[in-house]
Design a protein around this motif. Structure first.
Motif, PDB file in Angstrom:
ATOM      1  N   ILE A  55       0.854  -1.178   0.000  1.00 53.57           N
ATOM      2  CA  ILE A  55       0.000   0.000   0.000  1.00 53.57           C
ATOM      3  C   ILE A  55       0.897   1.238   0.000  1.00 53.57           C
ATOM      4  CG2 ILE A  55      -1.595   1.341   1.445  1.00 53.57           C
ATOM      5  CD1 ILE A  55      -2.970  -0.902   0.022  1.00 53.57           C
ATOM      6  N   PRO A  56       0.612   2.252  -0.832  1.00 54.48           N
ATOM      7  CA  PRO A  56       1.467   3.448  -0.852  1.00 54.48           C
ATOM      8  C   PRO A  56       1.646   4.040   0.543  1.00 54.48           C
ATOM      9  CG  PRO A  56      -0.118   3.512  -2.652  1.00 54.48           C
ATOM     10  CD  PRO A  56      -0.499   2.337  -1.795  1.00 54.48           C
ATOM     11  N   ARG A  57       2.873   4.433   0.834  1.00 56.71           N
ATOM     12  CA  ARG A  57       3.201   4.997   2.138  1.00 56.71           C
ATOM     13  C   ARG A  57       3.007   6.520   2.105  1.00 56.71           C
ATOM     14  NH1 ARG A  57       5.968   2.756   6.159  1.00 56.71           N
ATOM     15  NH2 ARG A  57       6.653   1.073   4.751  1.00 56.71           N
ATOM     16  N   ILE A  58       2.063   6.999   2.906  1.00 55.74           N
ATOM     17  CA  ILE A  58       1.797   8.437   2.962  1.00 55.74           C
ATOM     18  C   ILE A  58       2.945   9.135   3.691  1.00 55.74           C
ATOM     19  CG2 ILE A  58       0.200  10.224   3.750  1.00 55.74           C
ATOM     20  CD1 ILE A  58      -0.915   8.439   1.547  1.00 55.74           C
ATOM     21  N   GLU A  59       3.493  10.166   3.076  1.00 61.45           N
ATOM     22  CA  GLU A  59       4.575  10.937   3.674  1.00 61.45           C
ATOM     23  C   GLU A  59       3.995  12.252   4.213  1.00 61.45           C
ATOM     24  OE1 GLU A  59       7.949  11.395   1.152  1.00 61.45           O
ATOM     25  OE2 GLU A  59       7.842   9.343   0.373  1.00 61.45           O
ATOM     26  N   PRO A  60       4.093  12.485   5.522  1.00 60.49           N
ATOM     27  CA  PRO A  60       3.490  13.689   6.121  1.00 60.49           C
ATOM     28  C   PRO A  60       3.947  14.991   5.478  1.00 60.49           C
ATOM     29  CG  PRO A  60       4.127  12.130   7.822  1.00 60.49           C
ATOM     30  CD  PRO A  60       4.675  11.589   6.540  1.00 60.49           C
ATOM     31  N   ARG A  61       5.202  15.067   5.077  1.00 62.15           N
ATOM     32  CA  ARG A  61       5.688  16.326   4.495  1.00 62.15           C
ATOM     33  C   ARG A  61       5.031  16.612   3.146  1.00 62.15           C
ATOM     34  NH1 ARG A  61       9.544  15.458   0.581  1.00 62.15           N
ATOM     35  NH2 ARG A  61      10.351  13.328   0.408  1.00 62.15           N
ATOM     36  N   ARG A  62       4.565  15.581   2.457  1.00 63.60           N
ATOM     37  CA  ARG A  62       3.866  15.794   1.190  1.00 63.60           C
ATOM     38  C   ARG A  62       2.363  15.970   1.387  1.00 63.60           C
ATOM     39  NH1 ARG A  62       6.092  11.168  -3.012  1.00 63.60           N
ATOM     40  NH2 ARG A  62       8.335  11.536  -2.794  1.00 63.60           N
ATOM     41  N   ALA A  63       1.845  15.323   2.417  1.00 63.68           N
ATOM     42  CA  ALA A  63       0.388  15.294   2.595  1.00 63.68           C
ATOM     43  C   ALA A  63      -0.197  16.685   2.783  1.00 63.68           C
ATOM     44  CB  ALA A  63       0.033  14.408   3.790  1.00 63.68           C
ATOM     45  N   ALA A  64       0.550  17.603   3.407  1.00 67.63           N
ATOM     46  CA  ALA A  64       0.013  18.929   3.701  1.00 67.63           C
ATOM     47  C   ALA A  64      -0.394  19.690   2.444  1.00 67.63           C
ATOM     48  CB  ALA A  64       1.047  19.745   4.486  1.00 67.63           C
ATOM     49  N   SER A  65       0.310  19.454   1.343  1.00 67.85           N
ATOM     50  CA  SER A  65       0.022  20.192   0.107  1.00 67.85           C
ATOM     51  C   SER A  65      -0.613  19.335  -0.983  1.00 67.85           C
ATOM     52  CB  SER A  65       1.319  20.808  -0.454  1.00 67.85           C
ATOM     53  OG  SER A  65       1.912  21.700   0.463  1.00 67.85           O
ATOM     54  N   ALA A  66      -0.707  18.029  -0.754  1.00 68.25           N
ATOM     55  CA  ALA A  66      -1.165  17.133  -1.818  1.00 68.25           C
ATOM     56  C   ALA A  66      -2.581  17.461  -2.273  1.00 68.25           C
ATOM     57  CB  ALA A  66      -1.079  15.681  -1.343  1.00 68.25           C
ATOM     58  N   LEU A  67      -3.506  17.650  -1.332  1.00 64.52           N
ATOM     59  CA  LEU A  67      -4.894  17.919  -1.705  1.00 64.52           C
ATOM     60  C   LEU A  67      -5.013  19.251  -2.428  1.00 64.52           C
ATOM     61  CD1 LEU A  67      -7.878  17.233  -1.690  1.00 64.52           C
ATOM     62  CD2 LEU A  67      -8.048  18.198   0.612  1.00 64.52           C
ATOM     63  N   ALA A  68      -4.301  20.274  -1.951  1.00 61.95           N
ATOM     64  CA  ALA A  68      -4.365  21.586  -2.599  1.00 61.95           C
ATOM     65  C   ALA A  68      -3.853  21.502  -4.035  1.00 61.95           C
ATOM     66  CB  ALA A  68      -3.554  22.601  -1.798  1.00 61.95           C
ATOM     67  N   ARG A  69      -2.752  20.806  -4.244  1.00 64.30           N
ATOM     68  CA  ARG A  69      -2.201  20.672  -5.592  1.00 64.30           C
ATOM     69  C   ARG A  69      -3.151  19.882  -6.491  1.00 64.30           C
ATOM     70  NH1 ARG A  69       3.536  18.144  -5.047  1.00 64.30           N
ATOM     71  NH2 ARG A  69       3.540  18.478  -7.310  1.00 64.30           N
ATOM     72  N   ALA A  70      -3.757  18.831  -5.934  1.00 62.60           N
ATOM     73  CA  ALA A  70      -4.687  18.021  -6.725  1.00 62.60           C
ATOM     74  C   ALA A  70      -5.920  18.835  -7.111  1.00 62.60           C
ATOM     75  CB  ALA A  70      -5.085  16.776  -5.942  1.00 62.60           C
ATOM     76  N   ARG A  71      -6.452  19.613  -6.173  1.00 62.32           N
ATOM     77  CA  ARG A  71      -7.613  20.456  -6.486  1.00 62.32           C
ATOM     78  C   ARG A  71      -7.267  21.465  -7.570  1.00 62.32           C
ATOM     79  NH1 ARG A  71     -11.783  19.644  -3.099  1.00 62.32           N
ATOM     80  NH2 ARG A  71     -11.424  19.011  -0.928  1.00 62.32           N
ATOM     81  N   GLY A  72      -6.094  22.064  -7.462  1.00 59.14           N
ATOM     82  CA  GLY A  72      -5.692  23.031  -8.473  1.00 59.14           C
ATOM     83  C   GLY A  72      -5.563  22.401  -9.843  1.00 59.14           C
ATOM     84  N   ALA A  73      -4.968  21.209  -9.908  1.00 58.05           N
ATOM     85  CA  ALA A  73      -4.769  20.540 -11.198  1.00 58.05           C
ATOM     86  C   ALA A  73      -6.099  20.183 -11.850  1.00 58.05           C
ATOM     87  CB  ALA A  73      -3.920  19.287 -10.996  1.00 58.05           C
ATOM     88  N   LEU A  74      -7.019  19.612 -11.089  1.00 59.31           N
ATOM     89  CA  LEU A  74      -8.308  19.227 -11.669  1.00 59.31           C
ATOM     90  C   LEU A  74      -9.125  20.443 -12.060  1.00 59.31           C
ATOM     91  CD1 LEU A  74      -7.613  16.348 -10.460  1.00 59.31           C
ATOM     92  CD2 LEU A  74     -10.081  16.081 -10.232  1.00 59.31           C
ATOM     93  N   SER A  75      -9.110  21.466 -11.223  1.00 63.15           N
ATOM     94  CA  SER A  75      -9.872  22.668 -11.543  1.00 63.15           C
ATOM     95  C   SER A  75      -9.335  23.329 -12.813  1.00 63.15           C
ATOM     96  CB  SER A  75      -9.809  23.648 -10.374  1.00 63.15           C
ATOM     97  OG  SER A  75     -10.504  24.846 -10.685  1.00 63.15           O
ATOM     98  N   GLY A  76      -8.013  23.433 -12.925  1.00 62.97           N
ATOM     99  CA  GLY A  76      -7.430  24.038 -14.122  1.00 62.97           C
ATOM    100  C   GLY A  76      -7.732  23.227 -15.370  1.00 62.97           C
TER     101      GLY A  76
END
Length: 393
Positions: A201-222
């Protein structure tokens, strides 16, 4: 009689030896995509010809996770097996009539975690597929709600290969991440020698998790702002409607897949396979190409030092990034982060594209606490904000 029992015991011992295998971590995009979707708690549907190892792959994943797997052959069940059977109590007029769930649902609920595997889905008649809709989407079996730790996975043979095969109904198909399962002769040869591949199972990295959702929302919205026609596209043929295709529901699935991939060590290939399995070949390939060219910076790093940030030149990248900035602030609202976001929006004003930042400005204005001063940058958006009602606070 005793001799016969000894012979059977020796046969059983040899039989157990033939089943004893080990697993090894090996690059396998199919398994990685399956693990990514399971991690994101999205229903997965494995398509493949009979006998190529779909069930075995799921059992290996369950063993790797250390959770039980309940197998339900969808084609031999009635709709009531998923909708539940009515059980009349002492006073149905006041207590109602609960719908009794099957035993496998009760076992999974008691354990709290596990995989429920619906096999031979394409051999299930339309009435059974309709009953499964609520199980897959709402995770309810009769009157019982499956706990969050239970993942839903299914398998199907192509209609031409299935016994009394049916195309999946569009409402049911649109609730799955579709993965096309194939066999690799080299993998089969090594597996029969005693070693099968497995995936973590992919290992969630806390340092990435803080921005992952924001980046994903931006990519899909754009992307969907640039390609609105891909927001919902129901294929014209029955076979296409029974597979993966883009809809608001599957784009939400893509958002979750992208978020989990950005927050973990999931490979690009696994993400691409899972995204195509959610939104279909055409939209999936186009979105993956868009992601490869987008290269969004970490919005939280930009909010920490907005003066060092340079606005992208392309309009779609500008919109995607500003959406990511707003999403990042929304996930952790504070005055310093809110003011930093306005400093980022000022870059759009300086670049002569305030229209691109108009939606982000309206969202930021709606987050403002009454005690926070109005930023000077807001002057460039005052007309739009008045029309949206955000200036009334």
């Amino acid at each position: 009689m005793t001799e016969a029992l000894h012979l059977l015991a020796a046969a059983d011992e040899l039989l157990a030896a033939t089943r004893a295998t080990r697993v090894e971590r090996r690059d396998n995009v199919q398994l990685e995509a399956l693990a990514l979707a399971v991690s994101a708690n999205l229903p997965v549907l494995l398509w493949g010809e009979p006998g190529i190892g779909k069930s075995s792959a799921l059992q290996q994943l369950a063993d790797r996770l250390g959770v039980p797997m309940e197998t339900v052959i969808a084609s031999i069940h009635e709709p009531s097996d998923f909708a539940g059977l009515p059980v009349v109590g002492d006073d149905p007029a006041t207590q109602g009539v609960p719908m009794a769930p099957p035993d496998w649902a009760i076992r999974l609920t008691r354990g709290g975690v596990g995989l429920v595997f619906f096999d031979e889905l394409s051999s299930a008649p339309p009435a059974v597929q309709a009953a499964l809709l609520r199980v897959v989407l709402e995770r309810r079996v009769g009157s019982l709600e499956l706990p969050p730790g239970v993942r839903v996975v299914a398998a199907a043979n192509p209609p031409a290969s299935a016994a009394d095969g049916w195309h999946l109904s569009p409402p049911l198909a649109n609730r799955f991440v579709h993965l096309h399962w194939t066999h690799d002769p080299a993998v089969v040869a090594r597996g029969l020698a005693g070693t099968w591949p497995t995936a973590d199972i992919p290992r969630i990295e806390p340092r990435r998790a803080a921005s992952a959702l924001a980046r994903a929302r931006g990519a899909l919205s754009g992307f969907l702002t640039a390609r609105p026609g891909l927001t919902h596209h129901l294929p014209a043929d029955a076979e296409g409607r029974g597979g993966a295709w883009p809809s608001p529901r599957t784009w939400e699935m893509a958002l979750r897949l992208l978020t989990f991939a950005l927050a973990s060590d999931a490979s690009r290939e696994a993400l691409a396979t899972a995204l195509i399995g959610a939104i279909g070949d055409g939209a999936g390939l186009e979105f993956i190409t868009y992601l490869d060219e987008l290269d969004l910076p970490d919005p939280n790093r930009v909010l920490a030092n907005p003066d060092a940030f340079a606005l992208p030149e392309r309009g779609d990248r500008q919109l995607a990034f500003l959406t990511a900035i707003v999403s990042a602030v929304q996930s952790d609202v504070s005055r310093p982060r809110w003011e930093a976001a306005w400093a980022v929006l000022a870059k759009a004003v300086e670049a002569g594209v305030p229209d691109v930042a108009a939606r982000a400005a309206a969202d930021l204005a709606a987050m403002r606490e009454k005690s926070w001063p109005v930023p000077a940058t807001i002057d460039a958006f005052v007309d739009i904000l008045r029309l949206s009602g955000a200036m009334q606070r």
